[in-house]
Design an enzyme around this catalytic site. Structure first.
Site, mmCIF file in Angstrom:
data_model
loop_
_atom_site.group_PDB
_atom_site.id
_atom_site.type_symbol
_atom_site.label_atom_id
_atom_site.label_comp_id
_atom_site.label_asym_id
_atom_site.label_seq_id
_atom_site.Cartn_x
_atom_site.Cartn_y
_atom_site.Cartn_z
ATOM 1 N N GLY A 138 -12.463 -3.879 0.701
ATOM 2 C CA GLY A 138 -13.892 -3.508 0.814
ATOM 3 C C GLY A 138 -14.570 -2.455 -0.655
ATOM 4 N N LYS A 155 -19.223 -17.977 0.643
ATOM 5 C CA LYS A 155 -20.844 -17.196 0.714
ATOM 6 C C LYS A 155 -21.486 -16.961 -0.266
ATOM 7 C CE LYS A 155 -20.730 -18.731 5.940
ATOM 8 N NZ LYS A 155 -21.350 -18.254 7.291
ATOM 9 N N ARG A 172 0.968 -0.930 0.080
ATOM 10 C CA ARG A 172 -0.260 0.352 0.122
ATOM 11 C C ARG A 172 0.587 1.352 -0.121
ATOM 12 N NH1 ARG A 172 -5.033 -2.074 4.098
ATOM 13 N NH2 ARG A 172 -6.181 -2.679 2.254
#
Length: 401
Positions: free
Chosen positions: A381, A201, A38
């Site tokens: 995210g 999931k 990063r």
């Protein structure tokens, strides 16, 4: 997605104090940075500002200190690595965001060509609340605002969104590259587009799947979540990870895909193991013959060939999530084979490949192709919310109507 944002090219940086929102939330161990990816991503922006006569004043968060100072989450730990990567003096201002004397002093004394790093923005109670008073305090440190932290762009915080409304604002070079890559992925892509969505999931990716079926020509569903779709079609998936209560959701997504003329590509065979551990015995089964005591832990060879053939028809691929339990051999095979195939077509100029998400980055690195895709996002995210079609506050604040 819009690209109507300003960049460093739109401003004269000479003599300007430039507040730069970066992502320095890097992993550390024993007081040292263990993965500087990063920092490397934002180095170019910082160097360019300093080289053009501006003073980069870095704003970043580190961990989750919950609005109050926590010495264990001080950004001071990243200073040596930041200094090494950007090759310039870095002055750290250890403000707790209540007494700003040190920060003002460090900024005032910073010599040309150097960089200032302010303390963890989340030490301030108002950061995550996007408190106008804190925004005013931060804005007082700079003349311009540059956001180079796409990974935090899905948060409407003081340092990621509020500042863009108080100061002349631009995207940094990493943010600019990310937004251009995403525009090429789903905004105005070369068609046909194929998306690969994997992971454990369905429940965590319902919004993502529902958005994608209306945007892409083909959607590959892999990983544990494929078992839920296979179960919804009436197959017995044994002891595989499967969200049986989401059968109707899976069917609804498949119906929506059919209406949108999006081809859903599911595994047609699976690699079954009886224990979730490395080198456990395994064998390939067709969907209609899965051992009821076994677990499908990877897509089978016929499935891999089917996916590769679909990629051959595409001009753009967007990838989020592995096709199997890639951390455990031999259940990494489908992910590795498909990733290498996509990378090869990218190298030949036949495919624009955009990938993102933590597991995805790790899987592509495991396959040895992380640097061979057109663009790999480390944003997590924010990348997922972009794929879901949600507006990102930090990006929206940079756009000019």
């Amino acid at each position: 997605m819009t690209t109507a944002f300003k960049t460093l090219d739109d401003f004269n940086l000479d003599g300007k104090r430039v507040l730069v929102r970066v992502d320095l939330n890097v992993p550390t161990k024993d007081g040292k940075v263990t993965d500087a990816t990063r920092i490397e991503r934002v180095a170019h922006t910082i160097q360019e500002i300093a080289n053009k006569g501006g003073l980069p004043i870095l704003l970043a968060h580190f961990g989750r200190p919950k609005g109050k100072p926590n010495p264990e989450m001080s950004l001071e730990v990243v200073v040596p690595e930041l200094r090494r990567i950007i090759g310039k003096p870095v002055h750290f201002a250890a403000t707790d965001w209540t007494d700003l004397t040190e920060a003002k002093d460090v900024i005032a004394r910073a010599e040309p060509g150097s960089v200032v790093l302010l303390e963890n923005t989340r030490f301030a109670a108002g950061e995550e609340k996007n408190d106008p008073e804190l925004v005013d305090i931060m804005a007082g440190f700079g003349d311009l605002y540059v956001n180079d932290a796409f990974s935090a762009a899905h948060r409407a915080h003081a340092s990621t969104e509020g500042l863009a409304h108080k100061l002349p604002a631009a995207a940094g070079r990493a943010m600019e590259a990310e937004l251009k890559a995403l525009e090429a992925g789903l905004g105005t892509p070369k068609k046909p587009v194929i998306a690969i969505v994997g992971g454990a999931k369905v429940s965590t990716k319902i919004d993502l799947l529902e958005n994608l079926v209306s945007k892409v020509e083909a959607l590959v569903i892999g990983g544990g979540m494929a078992n839920t779709f296979i179960y919804a079609l009436g197959y017995d998936v044994g002891k595989s990870l499967c969200e049986r209560d989401l059968k109707e959701t899976a069917l609804r997504i498949m119906d929506k895909a059919a209406d949108a003329h999006c081809a859903i590509i599911l595994p047609i065979d699976g690699v079954v193991g009886w224990h979730f551990e490395a080198d456990t015995p395994s064998r390939v089964y067709g969907l209609d013959a899965i051992d009821k005591d076994g677990m499908v832990l990877d897509a089978g060879p016929q499935s891999v060939e089917k996916i590769k053939a679909a990629i051959n028809e595409a001009k753009t691929i967007v990838w989020n999530g592995p096709l199997g339990a890639f951390e455990i051999a031999p259940f990494d095979k489908a992910t590795v084979e498909v990733a290498r195939h996509a990378a090869e077509r990218t190298r030949k100029g036949q495919l624009v490949s955009v990938a993102g998400g933590g597991d995805t980055v790790a899987a592509l690195a495991h396959a040895g192709v992380k640097d061979q895709f057109t663009y790999v996002s480390t944003a997590g995210g924010a990348f997922l919310e972009w794929m879901e079609g949600k507006p990102l506050p930090g990006v929206k604040a940079l756009t000019r109507e």
